[in-house]
Design a protein around this motif. Structure first.
Motif, short mmCIF file in Angstrom:
data_model
loop_
_atom_site.label_atom_id
_atom_site.label_comp_id
_atom_site.label_asym_id
_atom_site.label_seq_id
_atom_site.Cartn_x
_atom_site.Cartn_y
_atom_site.Cartn_z
N GLU A 178 5.48 9.23 6.17
CA GLU A 178 4.68 9.85 7.23
C GLU A 178 3.19 9.67 6.95
O GLU A 178 2.41 9.37 7.87
N THR A 179 2.80 9.85 5.70
CA THR A 179 1.40 9.67 5.33
C THR A 179 0.97 8.22 5.55
O THR A 179 -0.12 7.96 6.09
N ALA A 180 1.81 7.28 5.15
CA ALA A 180 1.47 5.87 5.27
C ALA A 180 1.29 5.44 6.72
O ALA A 180 0.31 4.75 7.06
N ARG A 181 2.20 5.84 7.59
CA ARG A 181 2.05 5.40 8.98
C ARG A 181 0.86 6.07 9.65
O ARG A 181 0.23 5.49 10.53
N THR A 182 0.52 7.28 9.19
CA THR A 182 -0.66 7.95 9.73
C THR A 182 -1.93 7.25 9.28
O THR A 182 -2.83 6.99 10.09
N LEU A 183 -2.02 6.93 8.00
CA LEU A 183 -3.20 6.24 7.48
C LEU A 183 -3.34 4.86 8.11
O LEU A 183 -4.45 4.41 8.42
N ASP A 184 -2.22 4.18 8.31
CA ASP A 184 -2.27 2.87 8.96
C ASP A 184 -2.79 2.99 10.39
O ASP A 184 -3.60 2.18 10.84
N ALA A 185 -2.34 4.03 11.09
CA ALA A 185 -2.81 4.25 12.46
C ALA A 185 -4.30 4.58 12.49
O ALA A 185 -4.99 4.31 13.50
N LEU A 186 -4.81 5.13 11.41
CA LEU A 186 -6.24 5.44 11.29
C LEU A 186 -7.05 4.23 10.83
O LEU A 186 -8.26 4.34 10.59
N GLY A 187 -6.38 3.08 10.68
CA GLY A 187 -7.08 1.87 10.27
C GLY A 187 -7.32 1.78 8.78
O GLY A 187 -8.25 1.09 8.34
N ARG A 188 -6.45 2.43 8.00
CA ARG A 188 -6.61 2.44 6.54
C ARG A 188 -5.32 1.94 5.87
O ARG A 188 -4.65 2.68 5.14
N PRO A 189 -4.95 0.67 6.13
CA PRO A 189 -3.67 0.17 5.62
C PRO A 189 -3.58 0.11 4.10
O PRO A 189 -2.49 0.26 3.54
N ARG A 190 -4.70 -0.12 3.43
CA ARG A 190 -4.64 -0.18 1.97
C ARG A 190 -4.27 1.18 1.38
O ARG A 190 -3.47 1.29 0.45
N GLU A 191 -4.85 2.24 1.93
CA GLU A 191 -4.48 3.59 1.51
C GLU A 191 -3.04 3.90 1.88
O GLU A 191 -2.33 4.60 1.15
N ALA A 192 -2.61 3.38 3.03
CA ALA A 192 -1.23 3.58 3.47
C ALA A 192 -0.26 2.96 2.47
O ALA A 192 0.74 3.57 2.09
N LEU A 193 -0.56 1.75 2.03
CA LEU A 193 0.30 1.08 1.05
C LEU A 193 0.34 1.86 -0.26
O LEU A 193 1.40 2.02 -0.87
#
Length: 209
Positions: free
Chosen positions: A101-116
């Motif tokens: 859930e955190t990863a897909r949220t961060l990715d949606a916020l344009g932060r894919p590296r943090e999502a990974l």
């Protein structure tokens, strides 16, 4: 004989589960997100005094983050994930759910590296009984790695092989671990509940509620 604490746990579980269908089918699916969130808050407030092990608080936090994501309110969803983490995790499966859930949220916020990083942190906690449900995490891992233009870390190969073995599927002959994960996912996913939709029936198999 059932102890009083156990009865309270059953009661709070029923209080939530009895209303999830209404929350998702009647409210969230019709984009009545604020009403869905208010309903979750109402359940928690009415049963907080019986929530001795914080099962209800954690479950409400999980559903809140998912509904906020579904609403496209990603900044709020990130805060909800943070609040969920502060409550702790009952088991590895719930930790994985939070990581996803955190990863897909961060990715949606344009932060894919943090999502990974969030996915990898969650996957660093493993239990053999959760291997069958690792696919949704591994697929997200492969997709985010591909998005960032980097290979999947080979440290995850053992988990990928165990996941494939459990489902009776041979590892693809591919130099790219990320591509192998996605190929396996195409074969295994139809056999498993997924997370394509955000309602309570689409959580991956594994762990206790």
């Amino acid at each position: 004989m059932v102890c009083a604490t156990c009865l309270d746990r059953l009661a709070v579980q029923d209080a939530l589960e009895d209303r999830l269908r209404h929350i998702y089918d009647d409210l969230a699916s019709r984009e009545r997100y604020d009403e869905a969130l208010a309903c979750l808050d109402e359940i928690l407030e009415a049963n907080r005094h019986r929530d001795h092990d914080l099962w209800l608080a954690r479950s409400i936090a999980m559903h809140r983050s998912g509904i906020l994501f579904r609403a496209g309110r990603y900044a709020e969803a990130e805060k909800a994930c943070e609040a969920w983490a502060q409550l702790g995790f009952q088991d590895v499966w719930r930790r994985w759910m939070h990581g996803f859930e955190t990863a897909r949220t961060l990715d949606a916020l344009g932060r894919p590296r943090e999502a990974l990083a969030a996915l990898e942190n969650a996957l660093s906690h493993q239990e053999p009984r959760e291997i069958p449900s690792a696919g949704y995490m591994l697929a997200a891992l492969a997709e985010l790695s591909e998005k960032l233009g980097q290979p999947v870390d080979p440290k995850w190969r053992g988990l990928v092989e165990a996941w494939a073995k459990h489902h009776g599927v041979e590892m693809p002959v591919d130099d790219s671990l990320g591509k192998a994960i996605l190929e396996l996912d195409k074969v295994i996913r139809p056999q498993q509940p997924g997370l394509e939709d955000d309602d309570e029936e689409d959580e991956p198999e594994g762990g206790e509620p």
